[in-house]
Design a protein around this motif. Structure first.
Motif, PDB file in Angstrom:
ATOM      1  N   ILE A 151      34.099 -53.943 115.463  1.00 42.49           N
ATOM      2  CA  ILE A 151      33.758 -52.582 115.869  1.00 42.49           C
ATOM      3  C   ILE A 151      34.037 -51.535 114.794  1.00 42.49           C
ATOM      4  O   ILE A 151      33.484 -50.455 114.829  1.00 42.49           O
ATOM      5  CB  ILE A 151      34.424 -52.164 117.203  1.00 42.49           C
ATOM      6  N   MET A 307      41.291 -50.247 130.908  1.00 40.75           N
ATOM      7  CA  MET A 307      40.434 -50.521 129.760  1.00 40.75           C
ATOM      8  C   MET A 307      39.808 -49.237 129.218  1.00 40.75           C
ATOM      9  O   MET A 307      39.444 -49.155 128.046  1.00 40.75           O
ATOM     10  CB  MET A 307      39.343 -51.517 130.183  1.00 40.75           C
ATOM     11  N   CYS A 310      40.853 -47.329 125.944  1.00 40.66           N
ATOM     12  CA  CYS A 310      40.540 -47.870 124.610  1.00 40.66           C
ATOM     13  C   CYS A 310      39.993 -46.799 123.663  1.00 40.66           C
ATOM     14  O   CYS A 310      39.079 -46.060 124.009  1.00 40.66           O
ATOM     15  CB  CYS A 310      39.528 -48.999 124.750  1.00 40.66           C
ATOM     16  N   ILE A 311      40.563 -46.726 122.447  1.00 35.89           N
ATOM     17  CA  ILE A 311      40.062 -45.780 121.447  1.00 35.89           C
ATOM     18  C   ILE A 311      39.280 -46.506 120.342  1.00 35.89           C
ATOM     19  O   ILE A 311      39.035 -45.949 119.281  1.00 35.89           O
ATOM     20  CB  ILE A 311      41.188 -44.902 120.848  1.00 35.89           C
ATOM     21  N   ARG A 312      38.913 -47.756 120.588  1.00 34.78           N
ATOM     22  CA  ARG A 312      38.016 -48.501 119.688  1.00 34.78           C
ATOM     23  C   ARG A 312      38.569 -48.613 118.258  1.00 34.78           C
ATOM     24  O   ARG A 312      37.859 -48.323 117.295  1.00 34.78           O
ATOM     25  CB  ARG A 312      36.633 -47.821 119.627  1.00 34.78           C
ATOM     26  N   CYS A 313      39.835 -49.027 118.165  1.00 30.30           N
ATOM     27  CA  CYS A 313      40.443 -49.133 116.836  1.00 30.30           C
ATOM     28  C   CYS A 313      40.225 -50.509 116.216  1.00 30.30           C
ATOM     29  O   CYS A 313      40.279 -50.664 115.005  1.00 30.30           O
ATOM     30  CB  CYS A 313      41.930 -48.821 116.914  1.00 30.30           C
ATOM     31  N   GLY A 314      40.032 -51.526 117.046  1.00 34.52           N
ATOM     32  CA  GLY A 314      39.807 -52.876 116.517  1.00 34.52           C
ATOM     33  C   GLY A 314      41.072 -53.683 116.246  1.00 34.52           C
ATOM     34  O   GLY A 314      40.987 -54.834 115.823  1.00 34.52           O
ATOM     35  N   MET A 339      39.124 -56.848 123.395  1.00 33.15           N
ATOM     36  CA  MET A 339      38.556 -55.720 124.155  1.00 33.15           C
ATOM     37  C   MET A 339      37.132 -56.040 124.621  1.00 33.15           C
ATOM     38  O   MET A 339      36.725 -55.669 125.711  1.00 33.15           O
ATOM     39  CB  MET A 339      38.621 -54.418 123.348  1.00 33.15           C
ATOM     40  N   CYS A 370      48.023 -52.935 120.647  1.00 31.03           N
ATOM     41  CA  CYS A 370      47.096 -51.918 121.150  1.00 31.03           C
ATOM     42  C   CYS A 370      47.767 -50.541 121.175  1.00 31.03           C
ATOM     43  O   CYS A 370      48.809 -50.369 121.793  1.00 31.03           O
ATOM     44  CB  CYS A 370      46.611 -52.296 122.551  1.00 31.03           C
ATOM     45  N   VAL A 372      47.124 -47.886 122.691  1.00 28.88           N
ATOM     46  CA  VAL A 372      47.205 -47.205 123.989  1.00 28.88           C
ATOM     47  C   VAL A 372      47.700 -48.164 125.074  1.00 28.88           C
ATOM     48  O   VAL A 372      47.505 -47.939 126.263  1.00 28.88           O
ATOM     49  CB  VAL A 372      45.852 -46.567 124.383  1.00 28.88           C
ATOM     50  N   ILE A 374      46.988 -51.160 126.306  1.00 27.83           N
ATOM     51  CA  ILE A 374      46.156 -51.792 127.333  1.00 27.83           C
ATOM     52  C   ILE A 374      46.647 -53.236 127.504  1.00 27.83           C
ATOM     53  O   ILE A 374      46.745 -53.973 126.524  1.00 27.83           O
ATOM     54  CB  ILE A 374      44.666 -51.768 126.930  1.00 27.83           C
TER      55      ILE A 374
HETATM   56  S1  SF4 Z   1      43.607 -52.465 120.296  1.00 33.56           S
HETATM   57 FE1  SF4 Z   1      43.427 -51.348 122.241  1.00 33.56          FE
HETATM   58  S2  SF4 Z   1      42.509 -49.383 121.632  1.00 33.56           S
HETATM   59 FE2  SF4 Z   1      42.205 -50.767 119.918  1.00 33.56          FE
HETATM   60  S3  SF4 Z   1      40.149 -51.633 120.268  1.00 33.56           S
HETATM   61 FE3  SF4 Z   1      41.628 -53.064 121.176  1.00 33.56          FE
HETATM   62  S4  SF4 Z   1      41.776 -52.413 123.311  1.00 33.56           S
HETATM   63 FE4  SF4 Z   1      40.820 -50.735 122.216  1.00 33.56          FE
END
Ligand code: SF4
Lengths: 469, 214
Positions: A151, A307, A310-314, A339, A370, A372, A374
């Motif tokens: 991502i 879920m 999620c801030i889409r950090c990868g 994710m 993660c 945040v 999750i």
């Molecule tokens: S580590 Fe957490 S915030 Fe980052 S993409 Fe995965 S689920 Fe999302």
């Protein structure tokens, strides 16, 4: 983008035998993990920030309707327009309509996972538009005709040689092999595109209710060239992206770059508010935001609500042993790794992505990094449970699980059978103490021997040994 | 037929198991927007100027310090000749009043595709991460920050603030509301998209040079 998650198993096997992919993954894996670790060690507040970010995001989700309304009002006050899309088809239609109305021919795009989610590129191309991905990674996979495999690093699965091949085909010779030359070639190829573009489409890492702004972070500056130089700027973002204030966005920004690329901050953070004012010398004439639901409000209602933080950090995929071994394409849709294994079944349907929640060892590394917090393994387990309840789990596995439950809830029977099994396996193992082939578990013993038990169960030994002491 | 907006907001409310929020709760949330919550910020005791320079340089930015505004053109000239750039620049109108070398071709418009050098004033900077803050306006067009290969930014030392939150506070105090773009710039453009190898000058500037005015 079409979903191919049902092909997970054959694709995972193919990935394990793909030497280029394995080479590329080897390089990537350790880099991401090590760089993040350095940043986390340097910021003593990191853990406290994670907790604060979790609390803040939960507050936003509890009051999402109000913050969305406030955000919308602020965008309109700044001269922008907000569009709401219930699903992917509606989002595509909104964007196509804008493109048609402004007579667009060329569309430049900054990296946006939501645009992948709604299958935007195909729709634009089918409508006769020229679509140019400007993030270097996205540009590479666009040339390859592939989907992103990560991502935040969409072309992480490609080796330098593969990029050389793609560029030679697209730009003509001579063949370039140095990374610096390849980056320059892409820069040159895209330069004019930015200036030609009628519409520039970007994602939005955060939407700020206080100011009606969209915020993006990039290292390359491509997102900024995209949104500054096109006549019309369209932001695509999920409804969960809204935050109340600039200060709130900052809390997430302190976690995002560190968790994603292992940087203290990305090179460019840009806050965009409305179209170009009359006196300004640059900026788009129109500013649009497309707020995409596409399953998010449904998620909000149920047990998978977390879920949406999620801030889409990868980071979860960077730390996932399964992702590290097979890369992102095996997952078969837009979001890979932990994710993605949660999101894909929730957005596309439990049965469309049966394997994903099951392709996990529940080792817990993803949840521990993660930003945040999750609880990804818990959510994956919960999805397995839902699959079982809805009878999506294959019959053989359901019977096996049913039998297991029958046993596990009857300790006496369980221990009796266990004693029997321990003795039988010890007998099969013989002198070597190893089992080379086990009927019914061929898939497992094909690749390795099973160490045989020594003839008595743990419980038996525990009882005798405790009895002795 | 209900609109997508109503449907989505309704679904969000149903998920929360409630009707639209009552006015008291709305007022509390609005107050939270009007007066942002103070979050935890990274603590440091390093001198703000020293930290700003150290952080920016760690990401390949360069810094030259000058004693006063009058010295800015000379500092830019040093940078220009060090990199053998043509004597041409897009200069933000905020720096129009300076005494630019007579043989330079300068303009105060947006940066065009052929632009090689830009010079614009920063609104502020953030010591926490060594980040410049530029606001879109005729004095500092956004294209100056992304189109040319070489970006020079003029920053007064007094404008170096501690945390991002201090920069937001300064932004709110300004008249005229939010500028169209707030650009936070922490170095020259870079990418690691090919084999995780960092390469400068992906699409934006290859060099970022700060002229720091005491
Ligand atoms: S580590 Fe957490 S915030 Fe980052 S993409 Fe995965 S689920 Fe999302």
């Amino acid at each position: 983008m079409d979903i191919r998650s049902h092909e997970f198993q054959p694709r995972a096997v193919a990935a394990l035998h793909d030497t280029s992919l394995q080479q590329a993954m080897d390089k990537a894996r350790d880099g991401f993990v090590a760089k993040r670790a350095v940043q986390v060690a340097e910021l003593s507040e990191f853990e406290a920030l994670r907790e604060a970010a979790k609390t803040l995001k939960d507050h936003v989700l509890d009051h999402l309707d109000h913050y969305l309304e406030r955000y919308e009002a602020a965008v309109v006050a700044a001269g922008g327009q907000v569009h709401w899309a219930r699903d992917d088809a509606e989002a595509r239609r909104i964007i196509l309509d804008i493109c048609k109305r402004v007579d667009a021919r060329t569309v430049t795009k900054g990296k946006s996972m939501v645009s992948e989610e709604i299958g935007l590129n195909t729709a634009l191309i089918d409508a006769g538009l020229t679509v140019v991905e400007t993030d270097l990674g996205e540009y590479i996979i666009q040339l390859a005709g592939e989907a992103p495999s990560h991502i935040i690093a969409p072309a992480v699965h490609k080796t330098r040689e593969q990029v050389s091949d793609l560029f030679e085909k697209a730009h003509g010779g001579p063949r370039l092999t140095e990374i610096a030359d390849l980056v320059d070639a892409a820069r040159l190829a895209l330069r004019e595109r930015y200036f030609q573009a009628d519409v520039g489409i970007t994602g939005g890492n955060f939407l700020i209710a206080e100011t009606g702004s969209s915020l993006i972070v990039t290292n390359e500056g491509n997102g900024d060239l995209t949104q500054t130089l096109a006549r019309v700027h369209i932001v695509t973002a999920g409804i969960e992206r809204v935050v109340p204030t600039l200060d709130d966005a900052t809390l997430f920004l302190r976690l995002l770059a560190r968790s994603a690329t292992g940087q203290e901050t990305e090179t460019y953070t840009t806050i965009s508010t409305g179209p170009k004012p009359a006196d300004d010398l640059d900026g788009p004439e129109e500013y649009h935001v497309v707020l995409v639901d596409n399953g998010r409000s449904r998620m909000l209602a149920g047990p998978f609500r977390e879920m949406l933080r999620c801030i889409r950090c990868g980071a979860c995929m960077n730390h996932c042993p399964v992702y590290g071994a097979i890369g992102g394409h095996a997952y078969g849709w837009v979001y890979p790794g932990p994710m993605g294994s949660v999101l894909t079944p929730l957005i596309k349907g439990l049965d469309a992505a049966y394997d994903l929640p099951n392709a996990c060892t529940l080792n817990g590394r993803c949840a521990s990094v993660c930003p945040v917090k999750i609880p990804l393994p818990d959510l994956l387990r919960r999805l397995r449970h839902e699959q079982f309840k809805q009878s999506i789990t294959p019959r053989r596995k359901r019977y096996a699980l049913g039998a297991w439950r029958l046993l596990a809830t009857r300790p006496k029977l369980y221990h009796a059978l266990e004693r029997l099994a321990a003795r039988a396996l010890a007998a099969i193992g013989g002198h070597a103490g190893r089992i080379r082939r086990l009927p019914g578990a061929r898939g497992w013993t094909e690749a390795r021997d099973l160490p045989a038990p020594q003839g008595r169960t743990f419980l038996e030994r525990w009882q005798t040994e405790r009895g002795q002491s | 037929m209900s609109t997508a907006r109503e449907d989505i907001l309704d679904a969000v409310r149903r998920a929360a198991g409630r009707e639209p929020l009552d006015s008291a709760t709305r007022a509390t949330l609005d107050a939270r927007i009007a007066k942002p919550v103070r979050h935890l910020r990274p603590a440091f005791d390093e001198d703000l100027i020293a930290r700003f320079i150290r952080k920016l340089e760690s990401r390949s930015g360069t810094v030259a310090r000058v004693a006063g505004r009058a010295q800015i053109p000379a500092a830019v000239e040093t940078f220009r000749s060090a990199h053998s750039l043509a004597p041409r620049a897009a200069v933000g109108a905020g720096l129009k009043d300076l005494d630019w070398p007579a043989d330079w071709i300068i303009h105060h418009q947006r940066a065009g595709i052929e632009e090689t050098l830009s010079v614009s004033p920063a609104f502020a900077a953030i010591a926490e991460t060594g980040t410049l803050m530029l606001l879109a306006s005729p004095e500092s067009p956004t294209t100056h920050n992304f189109v040319p290969d070489n970006q020079v930014v003029v920053l007064e030392t007094a404008r170096i603030l501690r945390h991002f939150e201090d920069a937001w506070a300064a932004l709110r105090e300004r008249t005229g509301g939010m500028p169209r773009a707030v650009n936070l710039v922490s170095g020259p453009s870079r990418t690691a998209d090919i084999e995780q190898t960092i390469q400068l000058g992906a699409h934006g500037p290859r060099r970022l040079h700060v002229v720091l005015v005491d």
